[in-house]
Design a protein around this motif. Structure first.
Motif, mmCIF file in Angstrom:
data_model
loop_
_atom_site.group_PDB
_atom_site.id
_atom_site.type_symbol
_atom_site.label_atom_id
_atom_site.label_comp_id
_atom_site.label_asym_id
_atom_site.label_seq_id
_atom_site.Cartn_x
_atom_site.Cartn_y
_atom_site.Cartn_z
ATOM 1 N N ALA A 13 -66.444 58.021 -108.960
ATOM 2 C CA ALA A 13 -65.753 57.005 -109.750
ATOM 3 C C ALA A 13 -64.544 56.474 -108.988
ATOM 4 O O ALA A 13 -63.985 57.149 -108.123
ATOM 5 N N THR A 14 -64.148 55.252 -109.301
ATOM 6 C CA THR A 14 -62.919 54.663 -108.764
ATOM 7 C C THR A 14 -61.845 54.763 -109.840
ATOM 8 O O THR A 14 -62.090 54.408 -110.996
ATOM 9 N N VAL A 15 -60.679 55.258 -109.466
ATOM 10 C CA VAL A 15 -59.607 55.464 -110.444
ATOM 11 C C VAL A 15 -58.404 54.595 -110.080
ATOM 12 O O VAL A 15 -57.944 54.598 -108.933
ATOM 13 N N ALA A 61 -70.844 64.403 -116.992
ATOM 14 C CA ALA A 61 -70.690 64.575 -115.540
ATOM 15 C C ALA A 61 -69.544 65.531 -115.238
ATOM 16 O O ALA A 61 -69.667 66.425 -114.382
ATOM 17 N N PHE A 62 -68.420 65.358 -115.938
ATOM 18 C CA PHE A 62 -67.269 66.238 -115.725
ATOM 19 C C PHE A 62 -67.599 67.667 -116.148
ATOM 20 O O PHE A 62 -67.260 68.629 -115.449
ATOM 21 N N GLU A 63 -68.266 67.795 -117.269
ATOM 22 C CA GLU A 63 -68.624 69.117 -117.795
ATOM 23 C C GLU A 63 -69.533 69.869 -116.822
ATOM 24 O O GLU A 63 -69.354 71.071 -116.596
ATOM 25 N N GLN A 64 -70.496 69.158 -116.252
ATOM 26 C CA GLN A 64 -71.435 69.799 -115.317
ATOM 27 C C GLN A 64 -70.752 70.215 -114.009
ATOM 28 O O GLN A 64 -71.209 71.125 -113.322
ATOM 29 N N ALA A 65 -69.641 69.542 -113.698
ATOM 30 C CA ALA A 65 -68.943 69.814 -112.437
ATOM 31 C C ALA A 65 -67.819 70.838 -112.594
ATOM 32 O O ALA A 65 -67.163 71.200 -111.614
ATOM 33 N N THR A 66 -67.582 71.293 -113.825
ATOM 34 C CA THR A 66 -66.496 72.247 -114.092
ATOM 35 C C THR A 66 -67.010 73.369 -115.004
ATOM 36 O O THR A 66 -68.120 73.293 -115.534
ATOM 37 N N ASP A 67 -66.170 74.376 -115.186
ATOM 38 C CA ASP A 67 -66.570 75.520 -116.019
ATOM 39 C C ASP A 67 -65.709 75.690 -117.270
ATOM 40 O O ASP A 67 -65.843 76.688 -117.981
ATOM 41 N N ILE A 105 -58.805 63.883 -112.659
ATOM 42 C CA ILE A 105 -58.918 62.579 -111.993
ATOM 43 C C ILE A 105 -59.540 62.762 -110.601
ATOM 44 O O ILE A 105 -60.454 62.012 -110.207
ATOM 45 N N LYS A 106 -59.071 63.770 -109.852
ATOM 46 C CA LYS A 106 -59.639 64.042 -108.526
ATOM 47 C C LYS A 106 -61.126 64.372 -108.631
ATOM 48 O O LYS A 106 -61.933 63.961 -107.796
#
Length: 487
Positions: free
Chosen positions: A290-292, A469-475, A282-283
């Motif tokens: 994004a707004t959560v 987007a999440f995948e590109q920002a994490t491993d 979420i963070k």
């Protein structure tokens, strides 16, 4: 050929550039499968001879540069009908069933030049959450062979996660793509009900069943959904809605997206490490723009009982065709017609299938219909309205895919109620006919944690944008299990 270090695009480029041929790719795929099957047990049937023949035919015509899937091997869950290739639904009832036609999704993959390498293990008739109800074998988790791979598409998930194949098809009635994807640390998508044809799919619960793709990456998943989506005149529940190219705007990011997080998804029973991994995700989404918001889906708690009444009722209707008369298993030394029915079903079906047939038949009977099936259908409507209310102001819903990571083989199989509750976070999505996707979001004691994204009907494109987007920002998606000595 290492499927841990390649994706569909890189394999396609290799085929186009003649770094290797479709025949070589297929041959190495079978070699890898045979090595890893000793530990994983993902496949029920291999189709090596026909696969090699098709690979040679693909090479002879030349790889289509505009078709990323041309010449790529794929695995198919064994409840999807394949012409000339045994289709068992992991049941003794269909142990020797050899179909004379293809499911629509198979025709679509054939048109794209994909090469079917075999049929993947599953819970019998897709009834289960651990692939332990299969009549033939117990598939193991790719990360820890003492753990279940999830279900019912456990064979599909484990085969992809262990690097046996690059992509597979599964089916999802109450979480059967997303939960095994979560347990094995890969991407699994259940499309909107009606997005993908169910013609040629061995039905469990017809108002909820959907075929979908399992892959190692979000982009590969979108490519596979492109291939299998679309209207089919042979399936009256198939949508005529236009199918977009799900890869086209996949890299647009989540800036400006409003994501809802239901408080019910973090209730008692969800493992602390799973909660933390999803809170970290979420963070990450907030960092990406994004707004959560926290929201409520108040009828989520009724999802499991509603599902098991409706799904079992539909199963009892769908499975009455297996009567020992027309096709499938037939008991020997029977004395009369009733004996054929009773003994064929008693001997041909496993315990879990019998349990659900009995529950469904009871729920539909004259004395209990109003109290059970009708009431469940009414509560299903309330669950659908919960989602509609949230989606009036939000683009996505985010939460854990499953309450825990993969549990031990044999640990819960004798406790059906506990097993059923394991699907509490995925089941409501099927009841509402929405698209849902699981993707890797962390680890707990060496086992993958899955995060679930849910979108409004026919908005798989939103799922893929957020997931990419999440995948590109994490491993997390880059991690691989030790099987095959890759880690």
């Amino acid at each position: 050929m290492n499927y841990f270090e390649n994706d569909l695009k890189s394999l396609h480029e290799g085929l186009v550039n003649k770094d290797f041929s479709a025949e070589e790719l297929a041959k190495e795929t079978f070699e890898t499968i045979k090595k890893r099957e000793e530990e994983i047990d993902a496949f029920i049937t291999l189709d090596e001879e026909r696969a090699m023949e098709k690979a040679r035919a693909v090479d002879a015509k030349g790889i289509d540069e505009g078709n990323v899937l041309d010449g790529i091997p794929v695995g198919i869950k064994d409840n999807i009908v394949t012409k000339g290739l045994k289709t068992t639904a992991a049941s003794k009832m269909l142990e020797n069933f050899n179909p004379i036609y293809n499911a629509t999704v198979m025709d679509k993959l054939d048109e794209r030049g994909m090469i079917t390498v075999g049929k993947l293990n599953m819970d019998e008739f897709a009834m289960g959450s651990s692939t332990e109800t299969s009549a033939f074998k117990k598939t193991k988790n790719a990360w820890d062979q003492t753990k279940v791979p999830g279900g019912s598409s456990g064979g599909s998930a484990a085969a992809v996660a262990s690097g046996e194949i690059i992509a597979a098809l599964g089916s999802d009635t109450g979480g059967s793509i997303r939960q095994p994807a979560a347990f094995n640390g890969i991407v699994g998508l259940k499309p909107t009900y009606g997005r993908v044809s169910r013609y040629g799919f061995i039905a469990f619960a017809s108002s909820m069943d959907q075929i979908g793709p399992l892959t190692r990456s979000v982009y590969d998943n979108a490519l596979m959904l492109n291939a299998i989506s679309g209207h089919d005149f042979r399936d009256f529940t198939s949508s005529s809605k236009e199918v977009p190219d799900f890869t086209k705007e996949i890299d647009e990011g989540v800036k400006g997206m409003r994501i809802a997080v239901p408080k019910e998804y973090f209730a008692e029973g969800v493992d602390a490490n799973v909660k933390q991994a999803v809170k970290d995700a979420i963070k990450k989404f907030e960092e990406l723009g994004a707004t959560v918001d926290e929201v409520s889906l108040p009828h989520t708690k009724y999802g499991v009982p509603v599902y098991y009444i409706i799904a079992s009722s539909e199963a009892s209707s769908n499975l009455q065709r297996f009567d020992g008369i027309r096709y499938g298993f037939r008991a020997e030394d029977v004395k009369n017609l009733e004996d054929v029915y009773v003994r064929s079903r008693s001997e041909g079906f496993g315990d879990e299938v019998k349990r659900r047939i009995m529950l469904g038949t009871f729920s539909l009977s004259a004395g209990t219909y109003d109290a059970f099936f009708k009431k469940a259908a009414q509560v299903r409507t309330l669950i659908c309205r919960d989602y509609e209310n949230v989606f009036e102001n939000h683009d996505l819903i985010l939460g854990p895919t499953a309450p825990t990571t993969a549990y031990g083989i044999g640990e819960k199989i004798d406790d059906p109620v506990t097993m059923y509750m394991n699907d509490i976070l995925t089941i409501p999505v099927n009841l509402a006919g929405l698209p849902g996707m699981s993707l890797p979001a962390g680890f707990s004691d060496g086992l993958p944690i899955g995060m679930q994204l849910v979108a409004p009907r026919f908005r798989e494109d939103t799922l893929y944008k957020a997931g990419f987007a999440f995948e590109q920002a994490t491993d997390f998606h880059k991690a691989v299990p030790e099987i095959g000595g890759q880690n």
